[in-house]
Design an enzyme around this catalytic site. Structure first.
Site, PDB file in Angstrom:
ATOM      1  N   LYS A  76       0.855  -1.208   0.000  1.00  0.00           N
ATOM      2  CA  LYS A  76       0.000   0.000   0.000  1.00  0.00           C
ATOM      3  C   LYS A  76       0.880   1.243   0.000  1.00  0.00           C
ATOM      4  O   LYS A  76       1.882   1.298   0.734  1.00  0.00           O
ATOM      5  CB  LYS A  76      -0.906  -0.047   1.235  1.00  0.00           C
ATOM      6  CG  LYS A  76      -1.976   1.045   1.286  1.00  0.00           C
ATOM      7  CD  LYS A  76      -2.902   0.843   2.485  1.00  0.00           C
ATOM      8  CE  LYS A  76      -3.985   1.902   2.570  1.00  0.00           C
ATOM      9  NZ  LYS A  76      -4.893   1.719   3.742  1.00  0.00           N
ATOM     10  N   SER A 151      -9.936   1.691   3.020  1.00  0.00           N
ATOM     11  CA  SER A 151      -9.091   2.460   2.126  1.00  0.00           C
ATOM     12  C   SER A 151      -8.048   1.621   1.399  1.00  0.00           C
ATOM     13  O   SER A 151      -7.448   2.093   0.436  1.00  0.00           O
ATOM     14  CB  SER A 151      -8.370   3.545   2.930  1.00  0.00           C
ATOM     15  OG  SER A 151      -7.482   2.941   3.859  1.00  0.00           O
ATOM     16  N   SER A 175     -10.001  -0.660   7.281  1.00  0.00           N
ATOM     17  CA  SER A 175      -9.503  -0.573   5.900  1.00  0.00           C
ATOM     18  C   SER A 175      -8.797  -1.802   5.357  1.00  0.00           C
ATOM     19  O   SER A 175      -8.449  -1.839   4.183  1.00  0.00           O
ATOM     20  CB  SER A 175      -8.560   0.619   5.757  1.00  0.00           C
ATOM     21  OG  SER A 175      -9.321   1.786   5.686  1.00  0.00           O
TER      22      SER A 175
HETATM   23  N1  GLN Z   1     -13.253   3.808   6.429  1.00  0.00           N
HETATM   24  C1  GLN Z   1     -12.607   4.307   7.613  1.00  0.00           C
HETATM   25  C2  GLN Z   1     -12.264   5.751   7.431  1.00  0.00           C
HETATM   26  O1  GLN Z   1     -12.564   6.278   6.435  1.00  0.00           O
HETATM   27  C3  GLN Z   1     -11.424   3.468   7.933  1.00  0.00           C
HETATM   28  C4  GLN Z   1     -10.189   3.906   7.277  1.00  0.00           C
HETATM   29  C5  GLN Z   1      -9.007   3.048   7.626  1.00  0.00           C
HETATM   30  O2  GLN Z   1      -9.137   2.008   8.278  1.00  0.00           O
HETATM   31  N2  GLN Z   1      -7.847   3.512   7.212  1.00  0.00           N
HETATM   32  O3  GLN Z   1     -11.687   6.373   8.269  1.00  0.00           O
END
Ligand code: GLN
Length: 511
Positions: A76, A151, A175
């Site tokens: 990532k 994400s 995420s």
């Molecule tokens: N969807 C969550 C957010 O937007 C989690 C993001 C993540 O785990 N990096 O913050």
């Protein structure tokens, strides 16, 4: 091409049935043919990967290869790899390259993993759909009109599309687990402190965790094995022994105690997802598991608590992007020209030969930001996307003196209550089960104008990050709409073995 698990690939290489170079070439071919539509990778380094393959193949043949020989990984784009870009899919880090390896990268290299490229993500890991990326949206390999989740959407999609055999992502509020569910792959969020964050670009430091995606539970365990462990370069790293995850799941224990929280099977959950999970649980029970109804009464506050605390931490972490030290900088000449033009306009409004007007003019000039402050503002205005700006504003708001007690301090207290709910539950059960997400992957664009709807997709995942415990999503079924979905197992701190074990049981049961 066929799907190779890491151990299968290695075995075939050892037996002379497959050359590691050919395996890498097959992945390169997949990337070349599919990435145009899926957009999972934002940068690749095929030649380096092929060079590494040659060396590692020799090591496999002479018996000196590490535990990840045969693994071809995507990373990532927020984990530092020396001399590689690390942009967090943000304009503000445009052109930024790391000068060092994250601890996880060092560890993976030591085990002879091959790196093939950087995966797409939501900007600064903020999002649940991977649509907030400067590189454009990632598409779900099962249906390119759907989101892959976020994400870490690029990391999930890369595995689902078989562009590599595993990837690393990060999980701050879900995420890793939510995109794993949407893309039909395995994804694991370790206990906070289990995997070093050294070299992970921060979103919300008390939540962020690095973890693996893979085709199956064993590969997930294998990658976790390599990256877990104490690191003195990370102040929150835990000095707790690392289990032998890979051995533990070879003969998974069936007589496990599974907590079933009523709060996680309520309103908003897709009925097919619910019935599939209940059927699988009944099957586990038949095979020897014990199902225990439990209650996590504060989980209804987890999404709101998460979005207060994570945005607060993000607003502080993202203050460092000032246009001076890293990546993108607004055009300095334009900034100075604008400042000069504004100065000129103010001077033209007043007759400076009259004392009272001269005073007013000086006062107005004094209120102008300096060129440096303007450069910060303009760089941030141009460099950050809208979702990141929304989070910075929200986080700054909940930390501001008038609201700190009402929001930030209150949320900290609720975080403790959520932790205590879990602590109590884990006195009686080995793992807690839930859906990973309330739905399957939804249409691209469908939640972009409604951030609250998007945030609610994190309803089953954020609590693990609030409590610092571990969680895994493993594919459990295919919906009548044709899309995969996952089941989530949560485990107490440092109980990764238990969630891997439960996930392995599901994997065996559904195959
Ligand atoms: N969807 C969550 C957010 O937007 C989690 C993001 C993540 O785990 N990096 O913050």
């Amino acid at each position: 091409m066929s799907i190779y698990s890491i151990s299968e690939a290695r075995q075939k290489i050892q037996d002379g049935e497959l050359a590691l170079k050919d395996l890498v070439n097959q992945y390169i071919t997949e990337i070349n043919s599919q990435n145009g539509s899926i957009n999972a990778f934002v940068s690749t380094y095929h030649n380096e990967a092929l060079e590494q393959a040659e060396e590692i193949e020799k090591k496999i043949k002479n018996g000196t290869a590490g535990s990840l020989a045969g693994a071809v990984l995507g990373i990532k784009d927020l984990i530092a790899e020396r001399d590689k870009q690390a942009t967090c899919a943000s304009e503000i880090l445009d052109g930024f390259e790391s000068v060092y390896d994250a601890t996880v990268i060092e560890k993976l290299k030591k085990e002879d993993a091959i790196f093939i490229g950087r995966t797409n993500m939501d900007e600064f890991a903020m999002g649940s759909t991977n649509e907030f990326s400067k590189y454009g949206a990632v598409k779900n390999p099962h249906d390119t009109t759907k989101v892959p989740g976020g994400s870490s959407g690029g990391s999930a999609a890369a595995v689902a599309a078989n562009m590599c055999n595993a990837t690393l992502g990060s999980d701050t509020g879900g995420s890793i687990r939510q995109p794993a569910s949407f893309c039909g792959v395995v994804g694991l969020k370790p206990t906070y402190g289990r995997v070093s964050r050294y070299g992970l670009i921060a979103f919300a430091s008390s939540f962020d965790c690095i973890g693996p995606f893979a085709h199956n539970v064993e590969d997930t365990a294998r990658v976790l094995q390599a990256i877990a462990g104490f690191d003195e370069r990370d102040n929150t790293s835990a000095n707790v022994p690392v289990d032998d995850y890979v051995s533990a799941i070879q003969e998974p224990k069936k007589d496990i105690v599974i907590g079933v929280p009523e709060e996680y099977f309520g309103d908003g959950l897709d009925s097919e997802i619910e019935s599939t999970i209940r059927e699988q649980l009944a099957q586990l029970e038949k095979e020897g598991a014990t199902l225990v109804p439990i209650s996590l009464p504060h989980s209804k506050y987890s999404v709101s608590t998460y979005y207060v605390l994570a945005t607060a931490e993000a607003s502080s972490n993202l203050a460092r992007y000032d246009g001076i030290r890293f990546g993108y900088r607004a055009d300095k000449a334009t900034v100075i020209d604008e400042l000069k033009a504004e100065e000129k306009e103010i001077r033209s409004k007043y007759d400076a030969s009259k004392a009272d007007e001269a005073d007013k003019m000086e006062a107005e000039l004094a209120r102008l930001d300096s060129a440096l402050i303007r450069l910060y503002k303009k760089s941030r205005t141009e460099g950050f996307g809208n979702e990141v700006k929304r989070r910075i504003m929200l986080g700054t708001y909940v930390l501001s003196s008038g609201y700190y007690d009402a929001y930030y301090a209150k949320a900290q207290k609720v975080r403790r209550l959520i932790q205590e709910d879990f602590k109590k539950a884990f006195e009686k059960v080995d793992v807690i089960v839930s859906p990973t997400a309330p739905t399957t992957a939804f249409d691209l664009g469908s939640k972009l104008n409604d951030p609250v709807q998007m945030y609610l997709n994190d309803i089953y995942t954020t609590s693990a990050n609030l409590a610092g415990i571990c969680g895994i999503s493993v594919p459990v079924g295919t919906h009548s709409n044709g899309l995969p979905f996952g089941i989530q197992f949560l485990g107490d701190t440092f109980q990764e073995t238990k969630i891997l074990n439960a996930a392995r049981l599901i994997e065996l049961q559904t195959k």
